[in-house]
Structures are given as structure tokens and as C-alpha cells.
Design an enzyme around this catalytic site. Sequence first.
Site: not given
Ligand code: DQA
Length: 144
Positions: A9-10, A17, A22, A73, A76, A79, A86, A97, A99, A101, A106, A110
Amino acid sequence: MRILVLSGPNLQLLGTREPQRYGSLTLDAIHARLQALGLELAVDVDVGQSNHEGVLVDRIAAASGVYAGIVLNAGAYTHTSIALRDALLAVAIPFVEVHLSNVAARESFRQHSYLSDIAAGVVFGFGAESYSIGLRGLVEKLKG
Ligand code: DQA
């Protein structure tokens, strides 16, 4: 060898953003870099993004028998999502995994991931490079 790069998401908003956090690359630009890296590493890279937890679960389930590895990635959902954990356990496809950031620096919420302990590796804090490092590391591991 086929690798799936999946974002949650996002992350479709990358580029605009919180660029100070980021970076300024769009997700399309990151995907293009990863596909170029895939050529270098001699693997096929497919990409996907969804804001919806169930769609991500479906993408992971559909990856079974198709992809040798996943760069994920989960945003959110990292977390919060037992469902993603699953799904990854069910398909048992090695995944990294990633990210952009440095999640360890943070908010405390997170700093817990439902995915890290079942991942082949975890990369965070390098901006868009986190995806590239993750892809390289995953391919190295898979090629043994
Ligand atoms: C993220 C870190 C997550 O905590 C956050 O919710 C994101 C971006 C990152 O790529 O740093 O949406 O996954």
C-alpha cells in the site's frame, strides 16, 4: 528463473510521497531499474503493486510454481498482516523483505515485522537501492 517484485500500500505514490524519506524515484522507475538488473543477472523480473491486502495474498498464492523468489515491500502491512505471513508460509517461496526507509530508526510500531523471521533476508534504509540489493541477494541465494 522468474522473480516477482511485489509492493504494497501507498507505494504507487513513490516520487511524490514524502520524498525526503522515500526518495524521488517513482515505482515505475524502480521497476525499470529492477528489470534492467534482471537482464544483468539473467532472471526474468515481473512486478506488481496493490493497496489491498487480499490482492497481495492472491498474488502470493498465484506465485506458487511460477516464481523462484519474491522481493517484497509490504509497506504498512509488514507491521500488521498475519494474512501475508501465512500466504508466504503457504507457498514457501524464498522471499526478501525490503523497505526504502530505515524502519529500525522510525516509530516503534514499524520496528516489528510479521515477515522478517520467515524471510531469506531483509534489506532496509537504502531507498530504491533496497530493492536492487534485495534482488541481487535473493538471486545469489537461489543460484547457490
Ligand atoms: C516502507 C516502511 C513502512 O513502515 C511504511 O508503512 C511504508 C513504506 C518502506 O519502504 O520504507 O509504506 O515499507
